[in-house]
Design a protein around this motif. Structure first.
Motif, mmCIF file in Angstrom:
data_model
loop_
_atom_site.group_PDB
_atom_site.id
_atom_site.type_symbol
_atom_site.label_atom_id
_atom_site.label_comp_id
_atom_site.label_asym_id
_atom_site.label_seq_id
_atom_site.Cartn_x
_atom_site.Cartn_y
_atom_site.Cartn_z
ATOM 1 N N TYR A 1 83.780 16.383 55.975
ATOM 2 C CA TYR A 1 82.673 15.606 54.558
ATOM 3 C C TYR A 1 83.427 16.816 53.263
ATOM 4 C CZ TYR A 1 80.285 15.092 58.415
ATOM 5 O OH TYR A 1 79.364 14.222 59.865
ATOM 6 N N PRO A 2 84.762 15.999 52.597
ATOM 7 C CA PRO A 2 85.563 16.561 51.809
ATOM 8 C C PRO A 2 84.751 17.470 50.287
ATOM 9 C CG PRO A 2 85.725 14.515 51.380
ATOM 10 C CD PRO A 2 84.996 14.778 53.226
ATOM 11 N N HIS A 3 83.153 16.525 50.393
ATOM 12 C CA HIS A 3 82.317 17.134 49.221
ATOM 13 C C HIS A 3 81.795 18.171 49.037
ATOM 14 C CE1 HIS A 3 81.041 12.868 47.918
ATOM 15 N NE2 HIS A 3 82.293 13.348 47.695
ATOM 16 N N GLU B 1 82.464 28.613 61.224
ATOM 17 C CA GLU B 1 82.740 28.610 59.776
ATOM 18 C C GLU B 1 82.700 27.428 59.189
ATOM 19 O OE1 GLU B 1 85.701 31.674 58.554
ATOM 20 O OE2 GLU B 1 83.861 33.438 58.825
ATOM 21 N N LEU B 2 83.185 26.973 60.251
ATOM 22 C CA LEU B 2 83.366 25.536 59.698
ATOM 23 C C LEU B 2 82.450 24.570 59.812
ATOM 24 C CD1 LEU B 2 85.443 22.471 59.511
ATOM 25 C CD2 LEU B 2 85.543 23.054 62.032
ATOM 26 N N GLU B 3 81.303 25.022 61.311
ATOM 27 C CA GLU B 3 80.383 23.970 60.870
ATOM 28 C C GLU B 3 79.465 24.938 59.596
ATOM 29 O OE1 GLU B 3 76.519 24.181 63.179
ATOM 30 O OE2 GLU B 3 78.060 24.586 63.916
ATOM 31 N N PHE B 4 79.615 26.090 58.814
ATOM 32 C CA PHE B 4 78.620 26.382 58.025
ATOM 33 C C PHE B 4 79.355 25.616 56.087
ATOM 34 C CE2 PHE B 4 78.417 29.170 54.128
ATOM 35 C CZ PHE B 4 76.811 29.106 54.070
ATOM 36 N N ILE B 5 80.640 25.421 56.262
ATOM 37 C CA ILE B 5 81.395 25.111 55.465
ATOM 38 C C ILE B 5 80.537 24.039 55.335
ATOM 39 C CG2 ILE B 5 83.241 24.269 56.035
ATOM 40 C CD1 ILE B 5 84.267 25.965 52.836
ATOM 41 N N GLN B 6 81.119 23.094 56.694
ATOM 42 C CA GLN B 6 80.851 21.334 56.013
ATOM 43 C C GLN B 6 78.812 21.200 55.570
ATOM 44 O OE1 GLN B 6 83.684 18.807 58.253
ATOM 45 N NE2 GLN B 6 82.376 19.884 59.901
ATOM 46 N N CYS B 7 78.255 22.058 56.297
ATOM 47 C CA CYS B 7 76.743 22.400 55.714
ATOM 48 C C CYS B 7 76.390 22.187 54.414
ATOM 49 C CB CYS B 7 75.567 23.172 56.730
ATOM 50 S SG CYS B 7 75.726 22.786 58.799
ATOM 51 N N LEU B 8 77.237 22.162 53.481
ATOM 52 C CA LEU B 8 77.496 22.613 51.940
ATOM 53 C C LEU B 8 77.048 21.159 51.384
ATOM 54 C CD1 LEU B 8 79.689 25.775 51.188
ATOM 55 C CD2 LEU B 8 77.369 25.523 51.866
ATOM 56 N N ALA B 9 78.241 20.008 52.236
ATOM 57 C CA ALA B 9 78.153 18.845 51.586
ATOM 58 C C ALA B 9 76.522 18.565 51.374
ATOM 59 C CB ALA B 9 79.031 18.412 52.411
ATOM 60 N N ASN B 10 76.112 18.912 51.614
ATOM 61 C CA ASN B 10 74.815 18.797 51.742
ATOM 62 C C ASN B 10 73.659 19.291 50.377
ATOM 63 O OD1 ASN B 10 72.335 17.382 51.561
ATOM 64 N ND2 ASN B 10 71.429 17.825 54.077
#
Length: 199
Positions: A78-80, A30-39
């Motif tokens: 990646y807080p975005h 879930e951490l990996e997926f949510i950080q992908c949303l910064a792109n």
């Protein structure tokens, strides 16, 4: 008979699933997926492949909002991604990200944010310099002499200079009587060639 009733009671209660690693694998996924949303390009990919039309996926995005709690935000690099996760709760944003122009706009704005973030942050964090104390006026300043007025310029001179066209910078070198024309290396080379032919 007692053993039969005990087995019936055991079958009535559902078994609770326990992660073999106490949820570590799920947390990392879930951490990996949510950080992908910064792109924004990844969000565009999800929109192009119609993930946002699936109600289960939209429900999953709502479930992931727990990452906004301070206990979990400390793991995000990646807080975005939290900003985009919040935007993905809106159906209009999900539909807009299917268009390449909107993806490029989001990507450009993200770049400008990163480019100016340090400068903008320092502008608000750094202490402003204290105003310098005003110097006291000198005790005895000598009186200033009045500046004499210039004599008036005749109107004929003004009209003559106003009507004369100004030469462009390159024409000053070729103007007759110009010092630039005498010192120009190209003109002297031409003169030498002319003298060589004549001689």
């Amino acid at each position: 008979m007692a053993s039969g009733t005990e087995s019936d009671e055991a079958s009535d209660t559902p078994e609770i699933y326990k992660d073999p690693d106490d949820g570590r694998q799920r947390f990392l996924l879930e951490l990996e997926f949510i950080q992908c949303l910064a792109n924004p390009t990844y969000i565009h990919y999800l929109a192009q492949n119609r993930y946002f039309e699936d109600e289960a996926f939209i429900g999953y995005l709502k479930y992931l909002q727990y990452w906004q709690r301070p206990d979990y935000t400390k793991f995000i690099m990646y807080p975005h991604c939290l900003f985009f996760l919040e935007q993905l709760q809106n159906a209009n944003f999900r539909n807009a990200m299917a268009h390449p122009a909107n993806k490029e706009l989001a990507h450009r704005q993200q770049f400008y944010f990163w480019k100016n973030y340090r400068h903008n942050r320092l502008k608000h964090i750094l202490p402003r310099p204290l105003p310098e104390p005003e110097a006291a006026p000198p005790v005895s300043a000598p009186p200033q002499q009045p500046v004499p007025a210039l004599p008036p310029v005749p109107a004929a001179t003004i009209s003559a200079t106003a009507t004369a066209p100004a030469l462009p910078p390159m024409q000053y070198a070729n103007a007759p009587g110009s010092a630039l024309a005498k010192n120009d290396a190209r003109n002297s080379a031409v003169d030498r060639r002319k003298r060589k032919k004549e001689g």
